[in-house]
Motif scaffolding. Structure first.
Motif, short mmCIF file in Angstrom:
data_model
loop_
_atom_site.label_atom_id
_atom_site.label_comp_id
_atom_site.label_asym_id
_atom_site.label_seq_id
_atom_site.Cartn_x
_atom_site.Cartn_y
_atom_site.Cartn_z
N GLY A 214 36.07 44.93 45.65
CA GLY A 214 37.47 44.60 46.06
C GLY A 214 37.43 43.33 47.03
O GLY A 214 36.71 43.16 47.95
N PHE A 215 38.61 42.51 47.03
CA PHE A 215 38.46 41.31 47.93
C PHE A 215 39.94 41.34 48.93
O PHE A 215 40.80 42.24 48.18
N LYS A 216 40.07 40.69 49.57
CA LYS A 216 41.36 40.87 50.35
C LYS A 216 42.54 40.02 49.58
O LYS A 216 43.62 40.37 49.90
N LYS A 217 42.18 39.07 48.83
CA LYS A 217 43.04 38.32 48.09
C LYS A 217 42.95 38.36 46.53
O LYS A 217 41.63 39.03 46.25
N SER A 218 44.14 38.19 45.78
CA SER A 218 43.96 38.37 44.56
C SER A 218 43.05 37.43 43.73
O SER A 218 42.88 36.23 44.22
N ILE A 219 42.13 37.86 42.57
CA ILE A 219 41.16 37.24 41.90
C ILE A 219 42.07 36.11 41.00
O ILE A 219 42.86 36.93 40.12
N VAL A 220 41.64 34.97 40.82
CA VAL A 220 42.60 34.19 39.97
C VAL A 220 41.91 34.00 38.57
O VAL A 220 42.43 33.79 37.45
#
Length: 297
Positions: A214-220
């Motif tokens: 999981g990342f802190k921001k959305s995956i593009v």
């Protein structure tokens, strides 16, 4: 419309109508097949040489956004707005696995490690994965015995046919290259050999697809090296977006490095050998990064 162009002389080879818009494209091994999906819930396949009628893969209940093909060309992988990743047997055109994934529409899918790992991302910060266990039969059969089992697929007695089928499937993925090289003249034996291939490929992906990072921001966007185990994602948007590069070892997903050159990366692509990662940037530039995957443990 999908247009195929010869890169040597730039001549148009063919144009194929696949729907109201093309959302994703993928080539089979050696460029012999093309897979495409538009705004409908279907996936089209056709042969690059000779053209021919479109073959359709049907099963998704919403738009298909991404496609990938295993390195042996046997399995097509699709990701959709219906929040699922589906695996298709290219030979039979039938669905062999259906992975419900999270609560968001899926926008990218990738295949690594000769089809042993599948990664997918939606419109959120989660990276999902499914993995084929590193397992092989205790006692691999010699080729002569495999040929005998293939011969028994057309035996008159059901018990012999059933026993031969189970014995071949139990050998797993390791015998696929050999049985793929066989071309039985007997139609019944050829049909049952196709069923064996499909059963082996289906059994490869018996687990679940679940969140692996999981990342802190959305995956593009998501990309994977055609050969090897490296993957990369763009996390965040604008000039602050970063490229995260990782790899897969067995069932472990690892982050190796983070890249940020301030050019607002969008789409990613690996070179054929996996050594260079290209980023198409929203400011109109392209960035190239050297990627060196660690040796597999």
């Amino acid at each position: 419309v999908v247009t195929l162009v010869d890169t040597k002389d730039h001549a148009v080879q063919s144009r194929v109508e696949v729907g109201q818009g093309v959302a994703a494209l993928a080539f089979g091994p050696k460029g012999r097949q093309v897979f495409a999906t538009g705004t409908k819930n279907q996936i089209a396949m056709w042969q690059c040489e000779g053209g021919g009628a479109l073959t359709m893969f049907e099963g998704h209940s919403d738009d298909v956004n991404a496609l990938a093909v295993t390195s042996d060309g046997a399995v097509l992988i699709s990701a959709s707005d219906d929040k699922s990743v589906r695996l298709w047997d290219v030979d039979s055109k039938k669905e062999i696995r259906h992975f419900p994934v999270g609560k968001r529409a899926l926008q990218s899918v990738a295949c690594l490690g000769k089809g042993r790992s599948i990664l997918a991302v939606g419109r959120g910060p989660e990276l999902y994965g499914a993995f084929v266990p590193e397992s092989t039969p205790q006692s691999p059969l010699p080729r002569a015995e495999i040929k005998n089992l293939v011969r028994d697929l057309a035996a008159e007695q059901y018990a012999r046919r059933d026993e031969a089928t189970k014995a071949l499937v139990a050998q797993g993925n390791r015998i696929l290259p050999f049985i793929d090289s066989l071309d039985p003249a007997d139609p019944e034996r050829a049909m049952r050999l196709k069923e064996v291939r499909r059963a082996i490929r289906q059994s490869r992906f018996a687990g679940k697809m679940q969140k692996v990072h999981g990342f802190k921001k959305s995956i593009v966007s998501l990309a994977a090296a055609p050969a090897g185990t490296c993957w990369a994602v763009v996390v965040g948007s604008g000039v602050g977006a970063k490229i995260v590069v990782g790899d897969v070892q067995g069932e472990e997903v690892r982050v190796l490095q983070e890249l940020c050159d301030g050019h607002a990366p969008g789409q990613l692509a690996f070179s054929s050998d996996g050594g260079v990662l290209a980023a198409g940037n929203r400011d109109g530039t392209v960035s190239l990064f050297r990627v060196q995957a660690p040796p597999q443990s």
